[in-house]
Design an enzyme around this catalytic site. Structure first.
Site, PDB file in Angstrom:
ATOM      1  N   LYS A 189       0.131  -7.116  -1.275  1.00 12.95           N
ATOM      2  CA  LYS A 189      -0.609  -7.741  -2.363  1.00 12.95           C
ATOM      3  C   LYS A 189      -1.948  -8.203  -1.815  1.00 12.95           C
ATOM      4  O   LYS A 189      -2.007  -8.962  -0.856  1.00 12.95           O
ATOM      5  CB  LYS A 189       0.184  -8.928  -2.916  1.00 12.95           C
ATOM      6  CG  LYS A 189      -0.535  -9.670  -4.013  1.00 12.95           C
ATOM      7  CD  LYS A 189       0.325 -10.771  -4.575  1.00 12.95           C
ATOM      8  CE  LYS A 189      -0.422 -11.577  -5.616  1.00 12.95           C
ATOM      9  NZ  LYS A 189       0.413 -12.661  -6.149  1.00 12.95           N
ATOM     10  N   LYS A 242      -0.271  -3.793  -4.882  1.00 19.64           N
ATOM     11  CA  LYS A 242      -0.953  -4.510  -5.962  1.00 19.64           C
ATOM     12  C   LYS A 242      -2.345  -4.899  -5.520  1.00 19.64           C
ATOM     13  O   LYS A 242      -2.487  -5.398  -4.417  1.00 19.64           O
ATOM     14  CB  LYS A 242      -0.119  -5.752  -6.283  1.00 19.64           C
ATOM     15  CG  LYS A 242      -0.749  -6.661  -7.289  1.00 19.64           C
ATOM     16  CD  LYS A 242       0.121  -7.852  -7.510  1.00 19.64           C
ATOM     17  CE  LYS A 242      -0.585  -8.758  -8.500  1.00 19.64           C
ATOM     18  NZ  LYS A 242       0.129  -9.999  -8.686  1.00 19.64           N
TER      19      LYS A 242
END
Ligand code: PBG
Ligand code: ZN
Length: 318
Positions: A189, A242
């Site tokens: 992320k 992400k």
């Protein structure tokens, strides 16, 4: 090459990548203080649900063929430790219970495991001397995941980017008898400007500083592979990259290297950009959405967490 492009049926016959409804995970926001739904201005068409309307939404999604959701809670009360995140009577815990009571195994209930919506300072962990304290945060994340599992969650998705969070959560789940609850690790992320609309939607913008001491630097794809390898070693069942669109290369590398079930998170800023351009009439909304979702699968994602899930399900064959 044009022989294979002559008619829609021939084109379909030779299509290499398809998006199906079963690949889509719809994120849903549920807010404790609400008695009725509130639209999210930064994310056109997305809604902060009240507990009672959340159930109706899940049934509607299921009827359209979207069987997986990712829940985000917005509590009425925040504190320094984010204690509402692991409260058995918290908004997410209650939501899971009611969804599972209604829908059982006809829905996959995933939950975001993080503290930022629950802390008064807006950071993803416990703050000491202005910094997120790694190991003190682990216990709270583990407690949060266990509370979600106890309420009936099928999968928990730790997103705090705290080192050791997957191991801590796996250990705590097993110790508490939840060996069948799986972990979708937000393994890579990145610290991204594309989270902006989400933070407005979930009131989770940090009050000071930023998330760069825990979320990844997007300039480091090899480090992303190390993050993912660690999460797999710690017990992740599925991994995630992400955001998605500016990170298709990272998705591609991760799938090639690890061959694990993999999700990509088509985040709020990516959603908002597309909606804004479509609203202006600068792009065709439907075809742009299908192009984006196909591209994410083509890069190697098996599943896509996307705010487009509900609308895209209307257009997909299966
Ligand atoms: C919580 C969390 C965030 C998102 C998912 N989980 C916000 C953040 O890290 O600031 C972003 C999702 C999106 O932008 O759609 N840690
Ligand atoms: Zn967070």
């Amino acid at each position: 090459m044009r022989r294979l492009r002559r008619t829609p049926l021939i084109r379909e016959l030779v299509r290499e990548v398809t998006v199906s409804k079963a690949d889509l995970i719809q994120p849903l926001f549920v807010e404790e203080a609400l008695t009725k739904n509130t639209p999210i201005s930064s994310m056109p068409g997305q809604i902060r649900f009240s507990l009672s309307s959340l159930e109706r939404e899940a049934i509607e999604l299921k009827d359209r063929g979207v069987r997986s959701i990712l829940l985000f809670g917005i509590p009425s009360h925040k504190d320094d430790d984010g204690s509402k995140a692991y409260d058995s009577q918290g908004i997410v815990q209650k939501s899971i219970e009611s969804l599972k009571e209604q829908l059982g195994d006809d829905i996959v209930v995933g939950t975001d495991v993080c503290l930022c919506q629950y802390t008064s300072h807006g950071h993803c962990g416990i703050v000491r001397d202005g910094l997120v304290e790694n190991d003190e945060t682990l216990k709270r994340l583990a407690d949060t995941a266990v509370s979600h599992a106890r309420a009936g969650a099928d999968l928990v998705a730790p997103s705090a980017m705290i080192d050791g969070q997957v191991a801590a959560i796996r250990g705590a789940l097993d110790d508490n008898g939840f060996k069948d609850t799986s972990i979708l690790a937000y393994a890579a992320k990145h610290s991204s400007s594309f989270f902006g609309p989400f933070r407005e939607a979930a009131f989770s913008k940090p009050r000071f500083g930023d998330r760069r001491t825990y979320q990844m630097d997007y300039a480091n794809p090899e480090m992303a592979m190390r993050e993912i390898a660690l999460d797999i070693k710690e017990g992740a069942d599925m991994i995630m990259v992400k955001p998605a669109l500016a990170y298709l290369d990272v998705i591609y590398r991760a799938k090639k290297r690890f061959r694990m079930p993999m999700a990509a998170y088509n985040v709020s800023g990516e959603f908002a950009m597309l909606k804004a351009a479509a609203r202006e009439g600068w792009i065709d909304e439907k075809s742009a959405i299908l192009e984006v979702l196909t591209a994410i699968k083509r890069a190697g994602a098996d599943m896509i967490v996307t705010y487009h899930a509900k609308e895209a399900a209307e257009w997909l064959q299966s």
